[in-house]
Scaffold this motif. Structure first.
Motif, PDB file in Angstrom:
ATOM      1  N   ILE A 265       0.833  -1.201   0.000  1.00  0.00           N
ATOM      2  CA  ILE A 265       0.000   0.000   0.000  1.00  0.00           C
ATOM      3  C   ILE A 265       0.866   1.249   0.000  1.00  0.00           C
ATOM      4  O   ILE A 265       0.363   2.363  -0.147  1.00  0.00           O
ATOM      5  N   SER A 266       2.179   1.069   0.187  1.00  0.00           N
ATOM      6  CA  SER A 266       3.156   2.151   0.109  1.00  0.00           C
ATOM      7  C   SER A 266       4.520   1.499  -0.084  1.00  0.00           C
ATOM      8  O   SER A 266       4.621   0.268  -0.157  1.00  0.00           O
ATOM      9  N   ASP A 455      -8.489   2.898   5.553  1.00  0.00           N
ATOM     10  CA  ASP A 455      -8.601   4.174   6.245  1.00  0.00           C
ATOM     11  C   ASP A 455      -7.213   4.627   6.701  1.00  0.00           C
ATOM     12  O   ASP A 455      -6.611   4.028   7.593  1.00  0.00           O
ATOM     13  N   PHE A 456      -6.710   5.684   6.059  1.00  0.00           N
ATOM     14  CA  PHE A 456      -5.383   6.197   6.385  1.00  0.00           C
ATOM     15  C   PHE A 456      -5.442   7.359   7.378  1.00  0.00           C
ATOM     16  O   PHE A 456      -4.447   8.061   7.565  1.00  0.00           O
ATOM     17  N   SER A 457      -6.596   7.538   8.006  1.00  0.00           N
ATOM     18  CA  SER A 457      -6.786   8.677   8.905  1.00  0.00           C
ATOM     19  C   SER A 457      -5.702   8.717   9.990  1.00  0.00           C
ATOM     20  O   SER A 457      -5.466   7.731  10.681  1.00  0.00           O
ATOM     21  N   GLY A 458      -5.054   9.858  10.080  1.00  0.00           N
ATOM     22  CA  GLY A 458      -4.086  10.079  11.143  1.00  0.00           C
ATOM     23  C   GLY A 458      -2.678   9.639  10.855  1.00  0.00           C
ATOM     24  O   GLY A 458      -1.764   9.943  11.640  1.00  0.00           O
ATOM     25  N   VAL A 459      -2.448   8.892   9.754  1.00  0.00           N
ATOM     26  CA  VAL A 459      -1.090   8.396   9.492  1.00  0.00           C
ATOM     27  C   VAL A 459      -0.592   8.757   8.082  1.00  0.00           C
ATOM     28  O   VAL A 459       0.422   8.226   7.637  1.00  0.00           O
ATOM     29  N   ILE A 504       1.937   3.537  12.152  1.00  0.00           N
ATOM     30  CA  ILE A 504       1.205   3.252  10.906  1.00  0.00           C
ATOM     31  C   ILE A 504       0.571   1.864  10.975  1.00  0.00           C
ATOM     32  O   ILE A 504      -0.622   1.686  10.705  1.00  0.00           O
ATOM     33  N   LEU A 505       1.364   0.869  11.350  1.00  0.00           N
ATOM     34  CA  LEU A 505       0.872  -0.506  11.382  1.00  0.00           C
ATOM     35  C   LEU A 505      -0.240  -0.671  12.405  1.00  0.00           C
ATOM     36  O   LEU A 505      -1.243  -1.352  12.147  1.00  0.00           O
ATOM     37  N   SER A 506      -0.095  -0.043  13.550  1.00  0.00           N
ATOM     38  CA  SER A 506      -1.118  -0.141  14.589  1.00  0.00           C
ATOM     39  C   SER A 506      -2.437   0.452  14.121  1.00  0.00           C
ATOM     40  O   SER A 506      -3.506  -0.158  14.281  1.00  0.00           O
ATOM     41  N   VAL A 507      -2.380   1.638  13.519  1.00  0.00           N
ATOM     42  CA  VAL A 507      -3.598   2.314  13.070  1.00  0.00           C
ATOM     43  C   VAL A 507      -4.257   1.554  11.922  1.00  0.00           C
ATOM     44  O   VAL A 507      -5.483   1.346  11.911  1.00  0.00           O
ATOM     45  N   LEU A 508      -3.490   1.124  10.936  1.00  0.00           N
ATOM     46  CA  LEU A 508      -4.061   0.438   9.777  1.00  0.00           C
ATOM     47  C   LEU A 508      -4.686  -0.887  10.175  1.00  0.00           C
ATOM     48  O   LEU A 508      -5.778  -1.245   9.711  1.00  0.00           O
ATOM     49  N   ASN A 509      -4.011  -1.639  11.021  1.00  0.00           N
ATOM     50  CA  ASN A 509      -4.564  -2.929  11.437  1.00  0.00           C
ATOM     51  C   ASN A 509      -5.821  -2.751  12.262  1.00  0.00           C
ATOM     52  O   ASN A 509      -6.751  -3.563  12.188  1.00  0.00           O
ATOM     53  N   SER A 510      -5.884  -1.680  13.010  1.00  0.00           N
ATOM     54  CA  SER A 510      -7.077  -1.405  13.809  1.00  0.00           C
ATOM     55  C   SER A 510      -8.233  -0.919  12.936  1.00  0.00           C
ATOM     56  O   SER A 510      -9.368  -1.378  13.069  1.00  0.00           O
ATOM     57  N   ASN A 511      -7.919   0.010  11.991  1.00  0.00           N
ATOM     58  CA  ASN A 511      -8.970   0.601  11.164  1.00  0.00           C
ATOM     59  C   ASN A 511      -9.611  -0.385  10.195  1.00  0.00           C
ATOM     60  O   ASN A 511     -10.781  -0.251   9.834  1.00  0.00           O
ATOM     61  N   THR A 512      -8.856  -1.360   9.736  1.00  0.00           N
ATOM     62  CA  THR A 512      -9.355  -2.259   8.685  1.00  0.00           C
ATOM     63  C   THR A 512      -9.622  -3.669   9.197  1.00  0.00           C
ATOM     64  O   THR A 512      -9.860  -4.572   8.405  1.00  0.00           O
TER      65      THR A 512
END
Length: 517
Positions: A265-266, A455-459, A504-512
């Motif tokens: 994704i990046s 959801d990339f919100s915040g990162v 980044i990993l924490s937020v993405l895994n949580s959001n999706t």
């Protein structure tokens, strides 16, 4: 795929795509247009005064007024825009179509060379047209460059018409069945299909090696089944004998997207198919193994960043997951032995062609778009141009460009032939998918993350920062800045942590989490 063919056929929506009286019945492969004066520029594309006129109906002395479909394409630096609009419309007329097409070139810099064109940022032009005049019926979405839109962006903003219901029509089903079903998964955005991609960009590329077959025969001791790093002495012999570094590697082929066990994704983050979670690219063994291989070759003076055409081997891509579709000839010809590994995967395409959501002629626009894929004569005309004028046939294949200004061989990858002088995606007469492409799609895995709205919100800023780390540090690894591979990777890992990779990993895994379970 989110929506299968059976689901499409079950749709109750019926579209009267009857714009061409003989659409789907006339064999395009055998069609030969009446002679007309050659057109050399976009401004000079006009039908010959003495060209044979083919009326829509034998009972009509004068053809009925046709609907003009405007097709927008972006100029990306071709020397000349040789668009055979007259021959395209001549052929559409012979099919009894009640529409014609106008190709509109959008260019930011080169208006003087290609009149008539419009000078404006391409995505800005499309957005303004959809939200304003609505003149554009069809538009091509090129591969994105910095700060430019890609296919999914156009779809999510509502600039494209969903095509699922149109694909349930007769013309649509012919188009749908022509392409591998998994291909449509890579065109699905939020559960709907918004575009056509005949260039097959939905198969992820795999990096590997192209060996010169001639040099392999000259040095039979070299074993292509073994990693190059295990044959350093043999490579030194080859280097001394041939007078140059045996391997070449372009820096862009260091991208993790060609190696990781999942979907990037990046540049720094990918979704791992096995663990079903977002991870750092440095966690992927395939990627680290490839970097280590290149590092060893570079440290031993066996790897060059320049491609001379005479090297023993190149690090290159299996385009669309297929090993014999090179961008350019190797050693002046195609006498190469490819060695590619890795699992083939479906990806969401970045480039496609679709129908504008603001078009007043959506049904006819879709019919034309489908016809470019299913009609052999029209497909070849758009892709190659005019035989004898733009290309020549050798053993039934267009294999040499005469006019380097043939606009379509560059723009309309969507017509099924990504590269004019290389192996083709379709059979030139039947448009059937090649066995190689069909096999590649049948083996390809559809990642769990495909068509998931991440959801990339915040990162967003951290993702940008980690991408810069990867880009900068990869180049440094081959510039003699590190004594060992471990010290190089260790510095990349440290810099990624400083840039916020764990957040980044924490937020993405949580959001999706809900979308990937």
């Amino acid at each position: 795929m989110k929506k299968t063919l059976s689901a499409l056929t079950a749709l109750m929506f019926v579209i009267s795509v009857g714009g061409c009286a003989e659409s789907g019945t006339q064999s395009g492969a055998g069609y030969r247009p009446p002679e007309s004066k050659p057109a050399t520029t976009a401004a000079a594309v006009t039908a010959s005064d003495d060209a044979e006129k083919i009326p829509i109906s034998e009972n009509e002395e004068t053809p009925a007024e046709k609907t003009k479909l405007v097709w927008a394409i972006q100029d990306q630096g071709m020397e000349k825009a040789d668009i055979h609009t007259d021959k395209v419309n001549e052929y559409l007329n012979s099919l009894g179509c009640d529409y014609e097409v106008e190709f509109r070139i959008i260019t930011p810099e080169r208006a003087e060379e290609f009149p008539p064109v419009i000078t404006k940022d391409y995505s800005e032009f499309i957005r303004e047209d959809v939200n304003g005049a609505g003149e554009i019926d069809i538009f091509y979405m090129p591969l994105p460059s910095e700060n430019r839109y890609e296919y999914t962006d156009y779809a999510k903003e509502g600039l494209l018409e969903p095509l699922d219901e149109y694909l349930a029509s007769d013309a649509g089903l012919s188009l749908y069945e022509l392409m591998p079903e998994k291909h449509w998964s890579g065109l699905t955005v939020n559960g709907k299909i918004y575009g056509i991609d005949g260039g097959m960009h939905t198969l992820a590329d795999n990096a590997g090696y192209w060996y010169s077959t001639e040099l392999l025969e000259k040095y039979p001791e070299y074993d292509i089944t073994l990693p190059p790093s295990e044959q350093l002495e043999m490579l030194r012999i080859i280097q001394e004998s041939e007078g140059q570094q045996p391997f070449s590697l372009r820096s862009d082929l260091l991208s993790p997207a060609y190696y990781v066990n999942g979907a990037c994704i990046s540049q720094a983050v990918y979704y791992d198919d096995e663990s079903r979670s977002f991870r750092s690219v440095l966690d992927d063994e395939n990627y680290l193994s490839a970097l280590n291989e290149y590092f060893i070759l570079s440290a031993n003076g066996l790897l060059s960043g320049n491609q001379s055409g005479d090297e023993f081997a190149r690090v290159f891509l299996a385009e669309g997951g297929c090993a014999d579709k090179p961008f350019t000839a190797f050693n002046g010809n195609e006498n190469i032995t490819p060695v590619f590994g890795g699992t083939k995967r479906i990806r969401t395409t970045q480039t496609a062609t679709g129908v504008s959501s603001a078009s007043a002629n959506k049904e006819k626009a879709f019919e034309l778009l489908a016809l470019t894929q299913t009609d052999a004569y029209l497909n070849n005309l758009l892709t190659f141009g005019v035989e004898g004028e733009d290309y020549e046939l050798t053993d039934g294949r267009p294999d040499r460009v005469i006019s380097h200004g043939n606009f379509y061989r560059f723009y309309c990858r969507m017509t099924g032939y990504p590269y004019i002088d290389r192996s083709v995606v379709w059979d030139i007469d039947t448009l059937e998918t090649s066995e190689e492409i069909a096999a590649a799609y049948s083996q390809a895995i559809i990642p769990d993350i495909l068509d998931t709205d991440i959801d990339f919100s915040g990162v967003s800023q951290q993702i940008s920062d980690t991408d810069k780390v990867i880009t900068e540090k990869l180049d440094m690894g081959f510039a003699g800045n590190y004594d060992t591979f471990e010290s190089w990777i260790g510095e990349i890992e440290y810099s990624l942590n400083e840039a916020g990779i764990e957040d980044i990993l924490s937020v993405l895994n949580s959001n999706t989490a809900e979308n990937t379970q």
